[in-house]
Design a protein around this motif. Structure first.
Motif, PDB file in Angstrom:
ATOM      1  N   MET A   1       0.848  -1.181   0.000  1.00 30.58           N
ATOM      2  CA  MET A   1       0.000   0.000   0.000  1.00 30.58           C
ATOM      3  C   MET A   1       0.896   1.248   0.000  1.00 30.58           C
ATOM      4  SD  MET A   1      -2.777   1.219   2.833  1.00 30.58           S
ATOM      5  CE  MET A   1      -4.086   0.227   2.185  1.00 30.58           C
ATOM      6  N   ARG A   2       0.565   2.186  -0.819  1.00 31.53           N
ATOM      7  CA  ARG A   2       1.343   3.420  -0.894  1.00 31.53           C
ATOM      8  C   ARG A   2       0.716   4.477  -0.004  1.00 31.53           C
ATOM      9  NH1 ARG A   2       2.981   7.947  -2.099  1.00 31.53           N
ATOM     10  NH2 ARG A   2       3.712   9.077  -3.829  1.00 31.53           N
ATOM     11  N   PHE A   3       1.484   4.920   0.953  1.00 31.85           N
ATOM     12  CA  PHE A   3       1.037   5.990   1.829  1.00 31.85           C
ATOM     13  C   PHE A   3       1.610   7.310   1.326  1.00 31.85           C
ATOM     14  CE2 PHE A   3       1.032   2.741   5.506  1.00 31.85           C
ATOM     15  CZ  PHE A   3      -0.232   2.310   5.149  1.00 31.85           C
ATOM     16  N   ARG A   4       1.192   8.400   1.929  1.00 33.32           N
ATOM     17  CA  ARG A   4       1.643   9.729   1.513  1.00 33.32           C
ATOM     18  C   ARG A   4       2.893  10.185   2.268  1.00 33.32           C
ATOM     19  NH1 ARG A   4      -4.479  11.582   1.352  1.00 33.32           N
ATOM     20  NH2 ARG A   4      -4.713  11.752  -0.895  1.00 33.32           N
ATOM     21  N   ILE A   5       3.626   9.274   2.855  1.00 32.29           N
ATOM     22  CA  ILE A   5       4.739   9.697   3.695  1.00 32.29           C
ATOM     23  C   ILE A   5       5.871  10.326   2.890  1.00 32.29           C
ATOM     24  CG2 ILE A   5       4.175   8.175   5.616  1.00 32.29           C
ATOM     25  CD1 ILE A   5       6.306   6.241   4.681  1.00 32.29           C
ATOM     26  N   ARG A   6       6.076   9.877   1.667  1.00 31.30           N
ATOM     27  CA  ARG A   6       7.112  10.500   0.843  1.00 31.30           C
ATOM     28  C   ARG A   6       6.716  11.930   0.487  1.00 31.30           C
ATOM     29  NH1 ARG A   6       9.809   8.563  -4.904  1.00 31.30           N
ATOM     30  NH2 ARG A   6      11.146  10.383  -5.089  1.00 31.30           N
ATOM     31  N   ASP A   7       5.479  12.113   0.064  1.00 29.63           N
ATOM     32  CA  ASP A   7       5.005  13.455  -0.296  1.00 29.63           C
ATOM     33  C   ASP A   7       5.111  14.401   0.893  1.00 29.63           C
ATOM     34  OD1 ASP A   7       4.370  12.468  -2.828  1.00 29.63           O
ATOM     35  OD2 ASP A   7       2.294  12.056  -2.269  1.00 29.63           O
ATOM     36  N   LEU A   8       4.708  13.944   2.061  1.00 26.96           N
ATOM     37  CA  LEU A   8       4.792  14.784   3.255  1.00 26.96           C
ATOM     38  C   LEU A   8       6.237  15.143   3.583  1.00 26.96           C
ATOM     39  CD1 LEU A   8       2.100  13.022   5.440  1.00 26.96           C
ATOM     40  CD2 LEU A   8       2.048  15.418   4.729  1.00 26.96           C
ATOM     41  N   GLN A  16      15.208  11.478   4.030  1.00 33.12           N
ATOM     42  CA  GLN A  16      14.811  10.217   4.640  1.00 33.12           C
ATOM     43  C   GLN A  16      15.576  10.006   5.935  1.00 33.12           C
ATOM     44  OE1 GLN A  16      15.415   7.088   1.783  1.00 33.12           O
ATOM     45  NE2 GLN A  16      13.413   7.409   0.847  1.00 33.12           N
ATOM     46  N   LYS A  17      16.826  10.386   5.954  1.00 27.77           N
ATOM     47  CA  LYS A  17      17.649  10.210   7.146  1.00 27.77           C
ATOM     48  C   LYS A  17      17.097  11.020   8.316  1.00 27.77           C
ATOM     49  CE  LYS A  17      22.400  10.222   8.712  1.00 27.77           C
ATOM     50  NZ  LYS A  17      23.798  10.340   8.343  1.00 27.77           N
ATOM     51  N   GLN A  18      16.624  12.234   8.059  1.00 28.28           N
ATOM     52  CA  GLN A  18      16.064  13.074   9.124  1.00 28.28           C
ATOM     53  C   GLN A  18      14.791  12.449   9.700  1.00 28.28           C
ATOM     54  OE1 GLN A  18      15.956  16.611   6.618  1.00 28.28           O
ATOM     55  NE2 GLN A  18      17.213  17.686   8.132  1.00 28.28           N
ATOM     56  N   VAL A  19      13.909  11.995   8.824  1.00 32.72           N
ATOM     57  CA  VAL A  19      12.656  11.396   9.293  1.00 32.72           C
ATOM     58  C   VAL A  19      12.934  10.070   9.998  1.00 32.72           C
ATOM     59  CG1 VAL A  19      10.383  10.530   8.618  1.00 32.72           C
ATOM     60  CG2 VAL A  19      11.312  12.571   7.513  1.00 32.72           C
ATOM     61  N   GLN A  27      17.614   4.502   8.038  1.00 32.62           N
ATOM     62  CA  GLN A  27      17.180   5.167   6.809  1.00 32.62           C
ATOM     63  C   GLN A  27      16.770   4.149   5.752  1.00 32.62           C
ATOM     64  OE1 GLN A  27      19.218   5.287   3.699  1.00 32.62           O
ATOM     65  NE2 GLN A  27      17.460   6.244   2.716  1.00 32.62           N
ATOM     66  N   SER A  28      17.478   3.042   5.660  1.00 35.50           N
ATOM     67  CA  SER A  28      17.135   2.043   4.645  1.00 35.50           C
ATOM     68  C   SER A  28      15.771   1.409   4.925  1.00 35.50           C
ATOM     69  CB  SER A  28      18.215   0.972   4.536  1.00 35.50           C
ATOM     70  OG  SER A  28      18.336   0.256   5.736  1.00 35.50           O
ATOM     71  N   LEU A  29      15.434   1.221   6.184  1.00 39.57           N
ATOM     72  CA  LEU A  29      14.115   0.699   6.542  1.00 39.57           C
ATOM     73  C   LEU A  29      13.041   1.724   6.209  1.00 39.57           C
ATOM     74  CD1 LEU A  29      12.242  -1.401   7.827  1.00 39.57           C
ATOM     75  CD2 LEU A  29      12.799  -0.396  10.064  1.00 39.57           C
ATOM     76  N   TYR A  30      13.300   2.987   6.562  1.00 34.55           N
ATOM     77  CA  TYR A  30      12.320   4.033   6.250  1.00 34.55           C
ATOM     78  C   TYR A  30      12.087   4.121   4.737  1.00 34.55           C
ATOM     79  CZ  TYR A  30       9.835   8.337   5.778  1.00 34.55           C
ATOM     80  OH  TYR A  30       8.886   9.240   5.430  1.00 34.55           O
ATOM     81  N   SER A  31      13.152   3.976   3.971  1.00 39.04           N
ATOM     82  CA  SER A  31      13.035   3.998   2.512  1.00 39.04           C
ATOM     83  C   SER A  31      12.098   2.894   2.028  1.00 39.04           C
ATOM     84  CB  SER A  31      14.416   3.834   1.881  1.00 39.04           C
ATOM     85  OG  SER A  31      14.331   3.805   0.481  1.00 39.04           O
ATOM     86  N   LYS A  32      12.188   1.734   2.647  1.00 35.79           N
ATOM     87  CA  LYS A  32      11.295   0.628   2.280  1.00 35.79           C
ATOM     88  C   LYS A  32       9.845   0.945   2.638  1.00 35.79           C
ATOM     89  CE  LYS A  32      14.889  -2.832   2.464  1.00 35.79           C
ATOM     90  NZ  LYS A  32      15.461  -3.974   3.143  1.00 35.79           N
ATOM     91  N   TYR A  33       9.627   1.650   3.737  1.00 42.65           N
ATOM     92  CA  TYR A  33       8.266   2.085   4.081  1.00 42.65           C
ATOM     93  C   TYR A  33       7.727   3.006   2.991  1.00 42.65           C
ATOM     94  CZ  TYR A  33       9.134   0.621   8.980  1.00 42.65           C
ATOM     95  OH  TYR A  33       9.406  -0.066  10.126  1.00 42.65           O
ATOM     96  N   GLU A  34       8.551   3.968   2.554  1.00 42.30           N
ATOM     97  CA  GLU A  34       8.109   4.905   1.523  1.00 42.30           C
ATOM     98  C   GLU A  34       7.788   4.197   0.209  1.00 42.30           C
ATOM     99  OE1 GLU A  34      10.032   9.255   2.493  1.00 42.30           O
ATOM    100  OE2 GLU A  34      10.676   8.226   0.677  1.00 42.30           O
TER     101      GLU A  34
END
Length: 70
Positions: A1-8, A16-19, A27-34
């Motif tokens: 499912m694509r969330f709006r987290i990248r757009d936000l 990505q590193k900051q979030v 950061q690599s895990l967060y990238s996978k979420y996006e």
């Protein structure tokens, strides 16, 4: 499912590193979420909604209204 987290994230001029740092994950895990390669835990969706001042419904695409409901 694509969330709006990248757009936000991009709308707020964040990396990505900051979030990922705010979420206390790699950061690599967060990238996978996006990219939708990993399911993002509800607890992190809640943190992101609070961080961006929006609703969970907006993040997951259930509404196009970015305003947080009270």
């Amino acid at each position: 499912m694509r969330f709006r987290i990248r757009d936000l994230r991009e709308d707020n001029d964040l990396t990505q590193k900051q979030v990922a740092g705010m979420l206390m994950c790699d950061q690599s895990l967060y990238s996978k979420y996006e990219r939708g390669e990993r399911d993002i835990p509800l607890a992190l969706v809640i943190k992101l909604a609070d961080f961006y001042g929006t609703s969970i419904d907006y993040i997951v695409g259930r509404t196009d209204n970015p305003k947080k409901y009270k």
